[in-house]
Design a protein around this motif. Structure first.
Motif, PDB file in Angstrom:
ATOM      1  N   ALA A 236       0.825  -1.202   0.000  1.00 31.25           N
ATOM      2  CA  ALA A 236       0.000   0.000   0.000  1.00 31.25           C
ATOM      3  C   ALA A 236       0.863   1.258   0.000  1.00 31.25           C
ATOM      4  O   ALA A 236       0.541   2.247  -0.680  1.00 31.25           O
ATOM      5  N   GLN A 237       1.947   1.249   0.736  1.00 26.34           N
ATOM      6  CA  GLN A 237       2.853   2.394   0.752  1.00 26.34           C
ATOM      7  C   GLN A 237       3.553   2.574  -0.586  1.00 26.34           C
ATOM      8  O   GLN A 237       3.713   3.691  -1.084  1.00 26.34           O
ATOM      9  N   THR A 238       3.975   1.463  -1.191  1.00 25.83           N
ATOM     10  CA  THR A 238       4.576   1.532  -2.517  1.00 25.83           C
ATOM     11  C   THR A 238       3.568   2.064  -3.530  1.00 25.83           C
ATOM     12  O   THR A 238       3.888   2.892  -4.386  1.00 25.83           O
ATOM     13  N   HIS A 239       2.347   1.577  -3.413  1.00 25.74           N
ATOM     14  CA  HIS A 239       1.276   2.017  -4.307  1.00 25.74           C
ATOM     15  C   HIS A 239       1.061   3.524  -4.213  1.00 25.74           C
ATOM     16  O   HIS A 239       0.917   4.213  -5.241  1.00 25.74           O
ATOM     17  N   LEU A 240       1.054   4.057  -3.006  1.00 25.87           N
ATOM     18  CA  LEU A 240       0.885   5.498  -2.818  1.00 25.87           C
ATOM     19  C   LEU A 240       2.023   6.267  -3.487  1.00 25.87           C
ATOM     20  O   LEU A 240       1.792   7.284  -4.149  1.00 25.87           O
TER      21      LEU A 240
END
Length: 416
Positions: A236-240
């Motif tokens: 999720a952090q990478t996606h952001l």
């Protein structure tokens, strides 16, 4: 003619609204004066939309373990099991029950027996049952396969929205091909909001309609989708970060505007795209980013996407909002349904033209894969638009054929 539509989790997911709203309209065209009842997970919210149907709580959604108790309880203690009794009464009073389209019947979202329950009740009552524009499977266990087939083999007709599902249902599952038809997603028939309404919304959100703009329909749920090889908080952090890099590319390298589209606004934070939009705005601290913050209908969002220069879609029905209006669209693939729908529409060149990218590739290099695919789609946007414009008349005809097939069976007084 009285028809019950099931499989509606609720319109807070605009993809669900994009399926149900045109289905209700098409059924009314074919059965004038008839009644349509929608079994919904969120009837109080859904009935605020401009859809000519009665909305009744689907008491089986999210209640897989207690399904037998609820079914029996509705019969012997209807005052206790009021929601169950009301839903079952609507089913028994109907001429037919249609399980609405989408990918409810897959292993991606856990136990799907709750979506089979209305069909089981209808079949026990001797009603005609149908499955509408489904993406089916692939199932991960024999148990799931058997659950589906035990109900599907008794339905009057199954329509599927892409060729992969047609092959899976007729070949892998062995269901009779004369009861399975390849059609198209009902959302291809959803009418976008009119030009005046769209222009007002664009001005409200500070988007210049005369200048190029890109819509990004981001998904807060995609990074936690169980069907992916990588998912969770770290993803999720990478996606952001990837979304941030993509937004920067559009703003700084192309000089285009960005309008974020929160297509799903569930009450659960993990699947509320408004929260992700806020996270993107906070992370970038760039006043040029625009967000369609309002509680808009699927038709409003489709209108905003239709007027865009290019659409980036991490949500399947935000993708269909784009391709169904011939808007060049880059689809982020997170399940097999995207390959089926976009592959059927754009053919083998979809990947090389930037029209589809697997989520894992999208995350590559903290956004390098996303930017590379986006630039490819941007460069090919003329070609993509021309291809879509050529294909859409046939796709819309296939979408309409869902309801023609149902009408043929029901008007004959048979069950298929």
């Amino acid at each position: 003619m009285s028809i019950v539509l099931s499989g509606c989790n609720g319109f807070r997911n605009r993809g669900v609204e994009a399926l149900i709203a045109p289905s209700v309209a098409e059924l009314h065209k074919r059965f004038p004066g008839g009644e349509v009842t929608v079994l919904s997970g969120q009837p109080a919210y859904d009935e605020t939309r401009d859809v000519d149907a009665a909305f009744v709580l689907d008491p089986f959604i999210g209640k897989v373990r207690s399904l037998p108790v609820r079914r029996v309880g509705a019969g012997i203690a209807p005052r206790v099991f009021r929601s169950e009794a009301r839903a079952i009464s609507a089913i028994r009073a109907a001429d037919a029950v249609i399980a609405s389209g989408g990918d409810n019947f897959s292993s991606d979202y856990g136990d799907f027996r709750m979506h089979l329950e209305p069909l089981k009740v209808a079949q026990k009552a001797g009603k005609a049952t149908f499955m509408l524009a489904q993406s089916v499977g692939p199932f991960k266990s024999d148990e799931q396969r058997n659950h589906f087939c035990s109900v599907a083999k008794a339905v009057s007709l199954i329509t599927v929205r892409e060729s992969r599902s047609y092959d899976y249902v007729t070949k892998d599952l062995g269901l009779p091909s004369d009861r399975v038809h390849l059609t198209a997603d009902p959302a291809f028939l959803l009418q976008p909001s009119g030009e005046d309404r769209v222009q007002r919304l664009l001005r409200r959100y500070g988007v210049d309609p005369a200048a190029p703009y890109v819509t990004i329909a981001m998904s807060r749920g995609i990074a936690r989708f169980p069907g992916l090889t990588t998912s969770g908080a770290e993803t999720a952090q990478t996606h952001l970060a990837v979304l941030g890099r993509l937004v920067r590319h559009v703003l700084d390298e192309l000089g285009a505007q960005v309008l974020l589209i929160p297509h799903v606004q569930e009450t659960l934070p993990k699947n509320n795209d408004l929260i992700l939009a806020e996270e993107i705005v906070d992370a970038l601290e760039d006043d040029r980013i625009r967000v369609a913050w309002g509680d808009h209908s699927a038709a409003d969002f489709k209108g905003l996407i239709a007027a865009a220069t290019l659409n980036v879609a991490e949500r399947m029905h935000a993708a269909i909002a784009g391709v169904s209006t011939a808007t060049p669209t880059m689809v982020v693939r997170y399940s097999v349904k995207a390959d089926g729908i976009i592959g059927d529409l754009l053919g083998a060149s979809a990947r090389e033209d930037g029209a589809i990218v697997p989520f894992e590739e999208y995350l590559r290099g903290e956004g390098a894969g996303a930017v590379e695919t986006f630039q490819n789609a941007w460069d090919n946007r003329g070609k993509l638009r021309e291809t879509l414009e050529a294909k859409l008349p046939e796709v819309r005809r296939l979408s309409e054929s869902n309801y023609d097939l149902f009408q043929e069976v029901l008007s004959s007084g048979g069950r298929g």
